[in-house]
Design an enzyme around this catalytic site. Structure first.
Site, short mmCIF file in Angstrom:
data_model
loop_
_atom_site.label_atom_id
_atom_site.label_comp_id
_atom_site.label_asym_id
_atom_site.label_seq_id
_atom_site.Cartn_x
_atom_site.Cartn_y
_atom_site.Cartn_z
N HIS A 206 51.19 48.82 81.63
CA HIS A 206 51.76 47.46 81.49
C HIS A 206 53.27 47.58 81.31
O HIS A 206 53.74 48.41 80.54
CB HIS A 206 51.14 46.77 80.27
N CYS A 244 52.82 42.73 85.58
CA CYS A 244 52.86 41.51 84.75
C CYS A 244 54.11 40.71 85.11
O CYS A 244 55.24 41.11 84.79
CB CYS A 244 52.86 41.90 83.27
N HIS A 271 48.72 40.67 86.12
CA HIS A 271 48.87 39.65 85.07
C HIS A 271 49.78 38.60 85.66
O HIS A 271 50.93 38.90 86.00
CB HIS A 271 49.57 40.23 83.84
N ASP A 316 47.89 35.42 82.37
CA ASP A 316 48.29 36.13 81.15
C ASP A 316 48.40 35.08 80.05
O ASP A 316 47.49 34.26 79.90
CB ASP A 316 49.58 36.89 81.42
N HIS A 317 49.47 35.04 79.34
CA HIS A 317 49.56 34.04 78.27
C HIS A 317 49.54 32.62 78.82
O HIS A 317 49.83 32.39 79.99
CB HIS A 317 50.89 34.19 77.52
N TYR A 332 47.07 32.97 73.62
CA TYR A 332 45.70 33.17 74.10
C TYR A 332 44.76 32.01 73.77
O TYR A 332 43.63 32.22 73.33
CB TYR A 332 45.14 34.51 73.59
C1 CS2 Z 1 49.45 41.73 77.08
C2 CS2 Z 1 49.94 42.97 76.39
O1 CS2 Z 1 49.52 39.82 75.84
C3 CS2 Z 1 50.12 40.54 76.63
O2 CS2 Z 1 51.21 40.33 77.13
O3 CS2 Z 1 49.63 41.77 78.44
O4 CS2 Z 1 49.82 42.86 75.02
C4 CS2 Z 1 49.13 44.11 76.89
O5 CS2 Z 1 47.81 43.94 76.49
C5 CS2 Z 1 49.56 45.44 76.42
O6 CS2 Z 1 50.93 45.61 76.53
C6 CS2 Z 1 48.84 46.49 77.21
O7 CS2 Z 1 48.80 47.64 76.48
MN MN Z 2 50.96 40.97 80.59
#
Ligand code: CS2
Ligand code: MN
Length: 360
Positions: A206, A244, A271, A316-317, A332
């Site tokens: 990531h 991401c 992501h 993602d978020h 989340y």
């Molecule tokens: C996730 C990261 O919430 C997020 O942005 O994409 O916390 C992700 O789970 C970690 O960096 C992966 O190890």
């Molecule tokens: Mn991410």
């Protein structure tokens, strides 16, 4: 593309698998043993228990996010070999329950970082916010501020037990330059990738979020060039990316569609989320709809579609909507991630329709 949803587990998430089943198009659950800290052994029984819950509701278990990497591996201490052995043991166990992709990160000390967890947007919803000027060289100040605003949840890597040891952690990283961090990542990958090849699990790093060094700590997965370097370091399809857009998109110099076109065969997990970046470098997370933020999400989806992307995808978020911030983990919640899925699938389906009619 395989649409997935990140789930924190039966006793750890207000969102149940039965809720997720009602979101069209979701075929897989992105899961983890969230009670484990980096470097701990994952017991087979517990792995099987969670995998059974997921398959019991008809979802695939193919993606785990994360198996976190112990600091000793990132720092390059002699004890890293012990933690790499434990990591390999986890990879082998996960292979037996259908896991195909493991997402992880190599950020020193902190995972993703924001300065406010519930900043109000003009429409009355709220979202994760990053104020550049609020990140001082003194992480302690930042930590106190985040803990005050966090309620019962905080960001990953910002757990109070971990933060209690912050000074020690910073001291341990004192000599870790960007070059050293790259070397330590290479050392780690050289040990684990042969095992991944054997058991058919793809590693997906990531990117660092935000995509620049913070608190004087190096952060190495942040741009086209650093990603190229990382992929070439151990040149195997099993050494891949979690791409991401929210993390890389914090730096407007990153041309995300161009990076997807270049790296698509090494992207195992996408992501997709949007951020609105302001002129002073601050940014806030916004809805997936391209027009709401700085990332052209439709163009991102098009870049995947063009390459016939068959990997895993998740929104993602999301923002926190309709009052859900009172009991959801920052970023989340249920609603905005579900809306995001419908936007992503809408763009994807319309590209499918257009191409099947011969329109490019
Ligand atoms: C996730 C990261 O919430 C997020 O942005 O994409 O916390 C992700 O789970 C970690 O960096 C992966 O190890
Ligand atoms: Mn991410």
């Amino acid at each position: 593309m395989n649409m997935t949803w990140r789930w924190y587990g039966q006793d750890n998430d207000n969102i149940m698998l039965d809720h997720i089943r009602q979101i069209p198009g979701v075929t897989g659950i992105v899961w983890s043993l969230h009670e484990k800290v980096a470097g701990e052994v994952w017991e087979m029984e517990r792995i099987r228990e969670v995998a059974d819950q997921i398959t019991g509701k008809g979802f695939s278990t193919a993606v785990v996010e994360s198996v976190n990497v112990h600091d000793d591996i990132k720092i390059g201490l002699p004890s890293r070999d012990k933690y790499i052995d434990i990591y390999i043991d986890t990879i082998r166990k996960l292979a037996t329950v259908g896991v195909k992709v493991i997402c992880y990160n190599f950020m020193p000390v902190f995972d993703w970082t924001r300065t406010e967890l519930y900043k109000e947007l003009p429409d009355g919803s709220n979202a994760l916010f990053y104020e550049k000027a609020a990140i001082s060289e003194n992480p302690r100040q930042m930590v106190d501020r985040i803990l005050q605003g966090a309620g019962s949840f905080t960001m990953p890597g910002w757990e109070p037990e971990r933060l209690a040891k912050l000074d020690e952690l910073f001291a341990a990283y004192a000599d870790v330059t960007e070059e050293k961090l790259f070397d330590n990542l290479k050392y780690f990958l050289e040990q684990i990738i042969p095992v991944c090849e054997e058991v058919d699990i793809k590693m997906a790093i990531h990117p660092d979020d935000p995509a620049w060094p913070i608190f004087g700590l190096p952060r190495i997965i942040r741009s086209r060039d650093t990603i190229r370097r990382m992929l070439d370091m151990v040149d195997s399809p099993y050494n891949g990316l979690t791409f991401c857009t929210g993390s890389l998109g914090t730096n407007p110099e990153n041309d995300l569609p161009a990076m997807i076109r270049e790296f698509h065969d090494r992207i195992h997990f996408a992501h997709i989320r949007n951020v609105k970046v302001f002129d002073n470098g601050d940014f806030i997370e916004v809805s997936h709809r391209g027009k709401d933020g700085s990332v052209d999400i439709a163009e991102v989806v098009r870049a995947y579609h063009e390459n016939g992307f068959k990997g895993y995808v998740r929104p993602d978020h999301g923002r926190h909507l309709w009052g859900e911030e009172k009991n959801c983990r920052p970023g989340y919640g249920l609603y905005d991630r579900a809306l995001g899925i419908m936007y992503l699938l809408g763009v994807w389906d319309s590209l499918d329709n257009a191409t099947s009619k011969g329109v490019e």
